[in-house]
Design a protein around this motif. Structure first.
Motif, PDB file in Angstrom:
ATOM      1  N   UNK A 110     -21.502 -21.469 -65.215  1.00 24.04           N
ATOM      2  CA  UNK A 110     -22.110 -22.016 -64.086  1.00 24.04           C
ATOM      3  C   UNK A 110     -22.861 -20.785 -63.242  1.00 24.04           C
ATOM      4  N   UNK A 111     -22.600 -19.265 -63.068  1.00 24.98           N
ATOM      5  CA  UNK A 111     -23.304 -18.685 -62.451  1.00 24.98           C
ATOM      6  C   UNK A 111     -25.070 -18.249 -62.857  1.00 24.98           C
ATOM      7  N   UNK A 112     -24.631 -18.072 -64.442  1.00 22.13           N
ATOM      8  CA  UNK A 112     -25.473 -17.775 -64.717  1.00 22.13           C
ATOM      9  C   UNK A 112     -26.813 -19.485 -64.732  1.00 22.13           C
ATOM     10  N   UNK A 113     -26.628 -20.688 -64.974  1.00 18.63           N
ATOM     11  CA  UNK A 113     -27.083 -21.503 -64.426  1.00 18.63           C
ATOM     12  C   UNK A 113     -27.698 -21.687 -63.011  1.00 18.63           C
ATOM     13  N   UNK A 114     -26.975 -21.497 -62.244  1.00 18.09           N
ATOM     14  CA  UNK A 114     -27.105 -21.247 -60.920  1.00 18.09           C
ATOM     15  C   UNK A 114     -26.430 -22.202 -60.226  1.00 18.09           C
ATOM     16  N   UNK A 115     -25.676 -22.119 -60.376  1.00 16.93           N
ATOM     17  CA  UNK A 115     -24.683 -23.252 -59.334  1.00 16.93           C
ATOM     18  C   UNK A 115     -23.247 -22.451 -58.958  1.00 16.93           C
ATOM     19  N   UNK A 116     -23.023 -21.331 -58.247  1.00 20.47           N
ATOM     20  CA  UNK A 116     -22.204 -21.096 -57.708  1.00 20.47           C
ATOM     21  C   UNK A 116     -21.348 -21.375 -57.456  1.00 20.47           C
ATOM     22  N   UNK A 117     -21.423 -22.716 -56.982  1.00 18.67           N
ATOM     23  CA  UNK A 117     -19.725 -23.745 -56.825  1.00 18.67           C
ATOM     24  C   UNK A 117     -19.170 -24.510 -57.626  1.00 18.67           C
ATOM     25  N   UNK A 165     -19.817 -15.089 -56.549  1.00 18.38           N
ATOM     26  CA  UNK A 165     -20.556 -15.881 -56.862  1.00 18.38           C
ATOM     27  C   UNK A 165     -19.778 -16.730 -55.493  1.00 18.38           C
ATOM     28  N   UNK A 166     -19.085 -15.718 -54.845  1.00 17.46           N
ATOM     29  CA  UNK A 166     -19.220 -16.593 -52.897  1.00 17.46           C
ATOM     30  C   UNK A 166     -20.549 -15.871 -52.594  1.00 17.46           C
ATOM     31  N   UNK A 167     -21.182 -14.634 -52.701  1.00 17.85           N
ATOM     32  CA  UNK A 167     -21.777 -14.256 -52.515  1.00 17.85           C
ATOM     33  C   UNK A 167     -22.881 -14.772 -52.357  1.00 17.85           C
ATOM     34  N   UNK A 168     -22.571 -15.697 -53.540  1.00 16.13           N
ATOM     35  CA  UNK A 168     -24.296 -16.319 -53.522  1.00 16.13           C
ATOM     36  C   UNK A 168     -23.869 -17.590 -53.215  1.00 16.13           C
ATOM     37  N   UNK A 169     -22.831 -17.822 -52.201  1.00 15.34           N
ATOM     38  CA  UNK A 169     -22.931 -18.785 -51.573  1.00 15.34           C
ATOM     39  C   UNK A 169     -23.055 -18.560 -49.933  1.00 15.34           C
ATOM     40  N   UNK A 170     -23.454 -17.772 -49.808  1.00 14.92           N
ATOM     41  CA  UNK A 170     -23.279 -16.941 -48.939  1.00 14.92           C
ATOM     42  C   UNK A 170     -22.001 -16.839 -47.757  1.00 14.92           C
ATOM     43  N   UNK A 202     -25.183  -9.163 -46.197  1.00 16.66           N
ATOM     44  CA  UNK A 202     -25.367 -11.004 -45.594  1.00 16.66           C
ATOM     45  C   UNK A 202     -24.142 -11.112 -44.101  1.00 16.66           C
ATOM     46  N   UNK A 203     -23.784 -10.189 -43.389  1.00 13.98           N
ATOM     47  CA  UNK A 203     -23.275  -9.788 -42.302  1.00 13.98           C
ATOM     48  C   UNK A 203     -23.140  -9.219 -41.018  1.00 13.98           C
ATOM     49  N   UNK A 204     -24.407  -9.315 -41.875  1.00 16.71           N
ATOM     50  CA  UNK A 204     -26.381  -8.495 -40.790  1.00 16.71           C
ATOM     51  C   UNK A 204     -25.891  -6.710 -40.023  1.00 16.71           C
ATOM     52  N   UNK A 205     -25.154  -6.411 -40.927  1.00 18.47           N
ATOM     53  CA  UNK A 205     -24.051  -4.879 -41.132  1.00 18.47           C
ATOM     54  C   UNK A 205     -25.972  -3.604 -42.370  1.00 18.47           C
ATOM     55  N   UNK A 206     -26.775  -3.908 -41.949  1.00 19.71           N
ATOM     56  CA  UNK A 206     -27.234  -3.376 -43.052  1.00 19.71           C
ATOM     57  C   UNK A 206     -27.827  -1.717 -42.974  1.00 19.71           C
ATOM     58  N   UNK A 207     -27.343  -1.361 -41.772  1.00 18.50           N
ATOM     59  CA  UNK A 207     -26.713   0.131 -41.948  1.00 18.50           C
ATOM     60  C   UNK A 207     -25.362   0.721 -42.571  1.00 18.50           C
ATOM     61  N   UNK A 250     -33.313 -16.666 -53.496  1.00 17.60           N
ATOM     62  CA  UNK A 250     -32.549 -18.131 -53.539  1.00 17.60           C
ATOM     63  C   UNK A 250     -31.756 -17.165 -54.417  1.00 17.60           C
ATOM     64  N   UNK A 251     -30.425 -17.874 -54.011  1.00 18.91           N
ATOM     65  CA  UNK A 251     -28.689 -16.477 -54.040  1.00 18.91           C
ATOM     66  C   UNK A 251     -28.694 -16.436 -54.864  1.00 18.91           C
ATOM     67  N   UNK A 252     -28.579 -17.423 -55.917  1.00 22.06           N
ATOM     68  CA  UNK A 252     -28.185 -17.129 -57.516  1.00 22.06           C
ATOM     69  C   UNK A 252     -28.907 -15.802 -58.055  1.00 22.06           C
ATOM     70  N   UNK A 253     -30.242 -15.587 -57.552  1.00 22.05           N
ATOM     71  CA  UNK A 253     -30.570 -14.008 -58.342  1.00 22.05           C
ATOM     72  C   UNK A 253     -30.841 -13.178 -57.818  1.00 22.05           C
ATOM     73  N   UNK A 254     -29.443 -12.847 -57.048  1.00 19.06           N
ATOM     74  CA  UNK A 254     -29.203 -11.666 -56.508  1.00 19.06           C
ATOM     75  C   UNK A 254     -27.990 -11.350 -56.904  1.00 19.06           C
ATOM     76  N   UNK A 255     -28.301  -9.912 -57.948  1.00 20.71           N
ATOM     77  CA  UNK A 255     -27.322 -10.544 -58.744  1.00 20.71           C
ATOM     78  C   UNK A 255     -25.986  -9.049 -58.310  1.00 20.71           C
ATOM     79  N   UNK A 256     -24.922  -8.926 -58.851  1.00 15.71           N
ATOM     80  CA  UNK A 256     -23.953  -8.238 -58.913  1.00 15.71           C
ATOM     81  C   UNK A 256     -22.704  -8.864 -59.261  1.00 15.71           C
TER      82      UNK A 256
END
Length: 256
Positions: A110-117, A165-170, A202-207, A250-256
């Protein structure tokens, strides 16, 4: 009948617990469950059950154990003999390990198909099947020790997939505590640090995300004289460019 090995070994017939008396009988059951639908050789079973303490006439002792297991399971889950060993005939839905592996594959697909939910749903269902360390009450048996590392790795990678997958969903803030714990448990593990970098960014903590990468790079250099893998370095570069902002791609393009 339902078999559980992702925790203490248990057997249930509908709602009724079926006692599996004796460590050797449980070991026989576990060794058969770990090879679904496949014949487990007689020598492997004897070695797994008795180790270096196999009795004289171990083949007869194994046959006696198999007879006990057949009486315990009845006709609903046959134990079939052939020329080389024994196999347990059970449906995938009857064994929690088999169900776990199927759900993990569904989540990854599902994640590979772009369906992180859907990926999160499948992976959370899979992880909920665990009730503790796998095979907890037979972990000291020779035939079981060799699979404990594999089972623990299956659980760990499934947890990582769920967090990705949770990160893919933001859902960065929600996932961050579990990711921090995972990264602390595996200070040299690159995937947990990649997840940590994504969550922090994603939480704004780039440093802090950059600091996590730098700490990993130093540890790898000190321990192995090596740099992070290409995938980790690429993620670091995307972080520097601001591309880990979920709005940037797109979130699903971020690998992790």
């Amino acid at each position: 009948m339902r078999f559980s090995i992702l925790g203490p070994v248990t057997v249930h017939d509908d709602a009724r617990a079926v006692p599996v008396g004796g460590a050797r009988l449980r070991a026989l059951l576990v060794l058969l469950l770990l090879d679904p639908g496949r014949t487990v050789g007689t020598e492997r079973l004897i070695g797994g059950i008795w180790g270096d303490d196999a009795p004289g006439g171990a083949g007869n002792a194994l046959q006696a154990l198999v007879s006990r297991l057949r009486r315990l399971l009845g006709d609903s889950v046959p134990v079939v003999a052939d020329a080389t060993g024994y196999r347990l005939v059970a449906a995938p839905g009857q064994v929690d390990l088999w169900e776990f592996e199927a759900l993990v594959e569904r989540g990854r697909a599902a994640r590979a198909a772009g369906d992180p939910r859907e990926a999160v749903r499948a992976l959370e269902t899979a992880l909920a099947l665990w009730t503790g360390p796998a095979l907890a009450d037979v972990a000291d048996l020779d035939g079981v020790r060799s699979v404990l590392v594999r089972l623990a790795e299956l659980r760990r990678t499934a947890a990582e997939d769920r967090l990705a997958a949770q990160l893919d969903l933001g859902r960065h803030a929600e996932a961050l505590p579990d990711i921090e714990a995972l990264a602390a448990e595996q200070p040299l593990g690159e995937r947990p640090v990649r997840l940590l970098m994504r969550a922090l960014a994603g939480c704004g903590r780039q440093a802090d995300a950059l600091a996590a990468y730098d700490a990993l790079r130093r540890r790898l250099a000190e321990e192995f004289g090596a740099d992070p893998a290409t995938e980790t370095r690429d993620l670091h570069l995307r972080l520097l460019r601001g591309e880990l902002d979920p709005a940037a791609a797109p979130a699903h393009q971020l690998r992790g």
